[in-house]
Design a protein around this motif. Structure first.
Motif, PDB file in Angstrom:
ATOM      1  N   ILE A 199      25.205  56.890 -11.609  1.00 40.72           N
ATOM      2  CA  ILE A 199      24.762  56.728 -10.232  1.00 40.72           C
ATOM      3  C   ILE A 199      23.357  56.133 -10.247  1.00 40.72           C
ATOM      4  CG2 ILE A 199      23.595  58.949  -9.799  1.00 40.72           C
ATOM      5  CD1 ILE A 199      25.363  59.124  -7.244  1.00 40.72           C
ATOM      6  N   GLY A 200      23.096  55.207  -9.335  1.00 44.72           N
ATOM      7  CA  GLY A 200      21.771  54.616  -9.231  1.00 44.72           C
ATOM      8  C   GLY A 200      21.299  54.714  -7.797  1.00 44.72           C
ATOM      9  N   VAL A 201      20.044  55.130  -7.611  1.00 46.48           N
ATOM     10  CA  VAL A 201      19.531  55.312  -6.257  1.00 46.48           C
ATOM     11  C   VAL A 201      18.266  54.475  -6.076  1.00 46.48           C
ATOM     12  CG1 VAL A 201      18.782  56.981  -4.524  1.00 46.48           C
ATOM     13  CG2 VAL A 201      20.377  57.690  -6.311  1.00 46.48           C
ATOM     14  N   LEU A 205      20.609  49.588 -15.329  1.00 49.77           N
ATOM     15  CA  LEU A 205      21.418  50.658 -15.930  1.00 49.77           C
ATOM     16  C   LEU A 205      22.908  50.468 -15.650  1.00 49.77           C
ATOM     17  CD1 LEU A 205      19.018  53.529 -14.909  1.00 49.77           C
ATOM     18  CD2 LEU A 205      19.407  52.701 -17.222  1.00 49.77           C
ATOM     19  N   ARG A 206      23.236  49.403 -14.885  1.00 45.43           N
ATOM     20  CA  ARG A 206      24.618  49.079 -14.511  1.00 45.43           C
ATOM     21  C   ARG A 206      25.368  50.281 -13.948  1.00 45.43           C
ATOM     22  NH1 ARG A 206      25.842  45.242 -19.668  1.00 45.43           N
ATOM     23  NH2 ARG A 206      24.282  43.672 -19.119  1.00 45.43           N
ATOM     24  N   PRO A 207      24.857  50.847 -12.870  1.00 51.45           N
ATOM     25  CA  PRO A 207      25.508  52.019 -12.284  1.00 51.45           C
ATOM     26  C   PRO A 207      26.829  51.636 -11.615  1.00 51.45           C
ATOM     27  CG  PRO A 207      23.692  51.310 -10.903  1.00 51.45           C
ATOM     28  CD  PRO A 207      23.675  50.426 -12.106  1.00 51.45           C
ATOM     29  N   GLN A 208      27.764  52.565 -11.605  1.00 49.37           N
ATOM     30  CA  GLN A 208      29.036  52.336 -10.921  1.00 49.37           C
ATOM     31  C   GLN A 208      28.937  52.704  -9.443  1.00 49.37           C
ATOM     32  OE1 GLN A 208      31.942  50.702 -11.758  1.00 49.37           O
ATOM     33  NE2 GLN A 208      30.331  50.053 -13.182  1.00 49.37           N
ATOM     34  N   ARG A 231      14.979  63.185 -11.324  1.00 48.38           N
ATOM     35  CA  ARG A 231      16.237  63.930 -11.262  1.00 48.38           C
ATOM     36  C   ARG A 231      17.435  62.991 -11.357  1.00 48.38           C
ATOM     37  NH1 ARG A 231      16.437  67.852  -6.463  1.00 48.38           N
ATOM     38  NH2 ARG A 231      18.456  68.277  -7.423  1.00 48.38           N
ATOM     39  N   VAL A 232      17.344  61.847 -10.650  1.00 48.61           N
ATOM     40  CA  VAL A 232      18.455  60.888 -10.719  1.00 48.61           C
ATOM     41  C   VAL A 232      18.579  60.336 -12.139  1.00 48.61           C
ATOM     42  CG1 VAL A 232      19.270  58.653  -9.903  1.00 48.61           C
ATOM     43  CG2 VAL A 232      18.372  60.288  -8.286  1.00 48.61           C
ATOM     44  N   SER A 233      17.434  60.164 -12.834  1.00 45.49           N
ATOM     45  CA  SER A 233      17.451  59.667 -14.217  1.00 45.49           C
ATOM     46  C   SER A 233      17.829  60.759 -15.204  1.00 45.49           C
ATOM     47  CB  SER A 233      16.078  59.114 -14.610  1.00 45.49           C
ATOM     48  OG  SER A 233      15.578  58.277 -13.622  1.00 45.49           O
ATOM     49  N   LYS A 234      18.054  61.986 -14.694  1.00 45.02           N
ATOM     50  CA  LYS A 234      18.432  63.128 -15.533  1.00 45.02           C
ATOM     51  C   LYS A 234      17.414  63.396 -16.640  1.00 45.02           C
ATOM     52  CE  LYS A 234      23.291  62.933 -14.505  1.00 45.02           C
ATOM     53  NZ  LYS A 234      24.634  63.206 -14.959  1.00 45.02           N
TER      54      LYS A 234
END
Lengths: 281, 251
Positions: free
Chosen positions: A100-102, A173-176, B154-157
């Motif tokens: 996941i990428g935000v 990061l090539r998120p889906q 957090r999103v990058s864990k």
């Protein structure tokens, strides 16, 4: 009030149609307690929605309707008071899903790193070979038009360029799944349109599922496969409209009469809700 | 060089020249003050000619470095802990905000009772003087970490250790640098003043001795040394601090 006890346990649909669902939201609801703790504010939901794999969905709605909260719930940054988020049939409520990428609304660039290092931040810990990392960062930076600013620091860039750094840092990061919270809010109209086109290009190239929060109706209409309209607080989905545009669309679409009609329909739905949100009846 | 900086340098240079003239023309009595040029000459004399100069410089420098290390590392850790517990923060907040209104030196006799006349009392004095500046700066620095960076973590864990090292620490760097500069300045004051009051060695003690012996040349030589040292360290740290602030916040 015990929120956990009140949380309904919903079964996730496991029919053959489940394969066609990437992200599924079931009964998502969010309630906040005020600072004094005596009054609960129902901020969001209940919301049920399915994102199909590789779909581009925009969320529009009056300010304060809980769009960002919804995004943070999907991202796993906020645990909803009730409801279930699943990705590929796996419940992930309250946790950050893999891939996941935000891109956040606020400037999230790291001021202590230059553009290249900002973009490489996530990849550095992905265990890739150095050459692969370099290649991917160079590609992402070029894609976002930042190649001439590789060694510049965020403080030397405009707000729009810093946002592009953040987008590149996510894309590399090539998120889906890509979640975007008003990423173009700080940009002027021309740049917005062009950045929107870039986003479409990227979406076509990666096949990622995209959720875009925006307050610009034309942006939502141009970029999306479907546009979801939210009500004023507590935010619910009051309309979900498929645009019907071809996958390889661009900003020339704006000139077509169907585009005007579509935007007008969105505004017709949203106008009353925005008035409510502003306290005008 | 900016106009303001030019003015600042002119004012300082003008004051030194004025002082030189006032002393040379005997408007200021030689028993009261030496001309600045002779203070510098005297400093060279004691640095080359006296047996005590370098051991005393080493003694004072060692105490300063020890006090700075305790203030900066201890202040940072205490700041992190206090920030992590809001109740502790509410409890300690009045102490930290009113800390520098207390003349800390009245505790020095107490320290001598506890730790004896030696480097330990001085180091504790310097650390006591510097540590709260670092604590307050650390708490303020953590408050100012943009929330969105923590969301990125957090999103990058990122695990808590990586979040602290890769995001929180660099994000707080400019404010920690402010704390470091203040802690260094206060620790220097604490050590020199402690030596001046009561000590077995050190530059501060040497100032007190030469003052008691009417040895103006040595006293002024050491005063100018301490002034130059404190101002030099402060200028260096200020430059670093301003550089960080510019990189982090200029838009």
């Amino acid at each position: 009030m015990n929120a956990q006890a009140a949380r309904p346990r919903l079964e996730i649909a496991t029919t053959s149609a489940a394969n066609a669902t990437h992200i599924s939201l079931r009964g998502i609801s969010q309630t906040y307690l005020t600072h004094t703790g005596y009054r609960a504010i129902h901020a969001l939901g209940p919301i049920d929605f399915d994102f199909r794999p590789g779909e581009f969905v925009s969320i529009v709605g009056p300010s304060g309707c809980g769009k960002t909260t919804l995004l943070e719930i999907i991202a796993g940054l906020v645990t909803p008071t009730a409801g279930i988020v699943s990705v590929d049939g796996q419940e992930i409520t309250g946790t950050v899903a893999d891939g996941i990428g935000v891109v956040f609304q606020e400037d999230a660039s790291f001021p202590w790193l230059n553009v290249w290092d900002n973009v490489a931040f996530g990849l550095r810990r992905a265990g890739l070979e150095a050459a692969e990392t370099t290649q991917r960062v160079d590609d992402a930076v070029a894609f976002m038009g930042l190649s001439t600013f590789l060694s510049a620091y965020p403080s030397q860039l405009s707000g729009g360029m810093r946002q592009r750094v953040c987008i590149a840092r996510t894309l590399v990061l090539r998120p889906q799944i890509i979640l975007l919270d008003e990423p173009f809010g700080a940009l002027d109209q021309q740049t917005r349109l062009l950045m929107g086109e870039e986003l479409l290009r990227l979406w076509r190239a990666t096949g990622a599922t995209v959720m875009l929060i925006t307050h610009a109706l034309d942006e939502a209409a141009l970029l999306s496969d479907r546009v979801a309209v939210m009500s004023s607080r507590p935010g619910r989905l009051i309309d979900v409209v498929a645009t019907g545009w071809p996958r390889d669309r661009d900003s020339k679409l704006v000139a077509k009469p169907e585009f005007g009609a579509f935007t007008a329909r969105l505004w017709a739905t949203l106008r009353d809700e925005s008035r409510k949100a502003m306290g005008i009846s | 060089m900016s106009r303001v900086r030019l003015w600042q340098i002119s004012i300082i240079a003008g004051s030194v020249i004025a002082l030189e003239l006032l002393c040379r023309l005997a408007i200021i009595d030689r028993l009261t003050m030496l001309p600045p040029s002779q203070m510098v000459a005297a400093l060279f004399d004691v640095a080359i000619g006296s047996s005590w100069f370098w051991p005393d410089v080493r003694y004072t420098l060692f105490n300063i470095v020890a006090a700075v290390a305790i203030s900066v590392i201890g202040g940072f850790l205490i700041g992190v802990i206090v920030h992590a517990f809001p109740r502790l923060r509410r409890l300690t907040d009045p102490i930290f905000t009113s800390y520098y209104s207390v003349p800390t030196f009245i505790l020095y006799p107490l320290l001598i009772v506890f730790f004896g006349i030696g480097p330990l009392s001085l180091i504790v004095m310097g650390a006591l003087f510097g540590i709260v500046a670092m604590i307050v700066a650390t708490i303020g620095a953590i408050d100012r970490i943009p929330r969105v960076l923590l969301k990125v973590a957090r999103v990058s864990k990122l695990d808590p250790v990586r979040t602290a090292l890769l995001l929180k620490l660099p994000a707080t760097a400019p404010h920690l640098m402010t704390g470091l500069r203040l802690a260094v300045t206060y620790s220097i004051i604490g050590i020199i003043a402690g030596e001046f009051i009561l000590a077995t060695a050190g530059i501060g003690r040497r100032v007190a001795l030469s003052y008691n012996d009417f040895d103006n040349r040595t006293m002024y030589a050491l005063l100018i040394l301490i002034l130059a040292f404190a101002a030099g360290v402060n200028a260096l740290l200020s430059t670093l601090e301003q550089g960080l602030h510019r990189r982090w916040y200029r838009s």
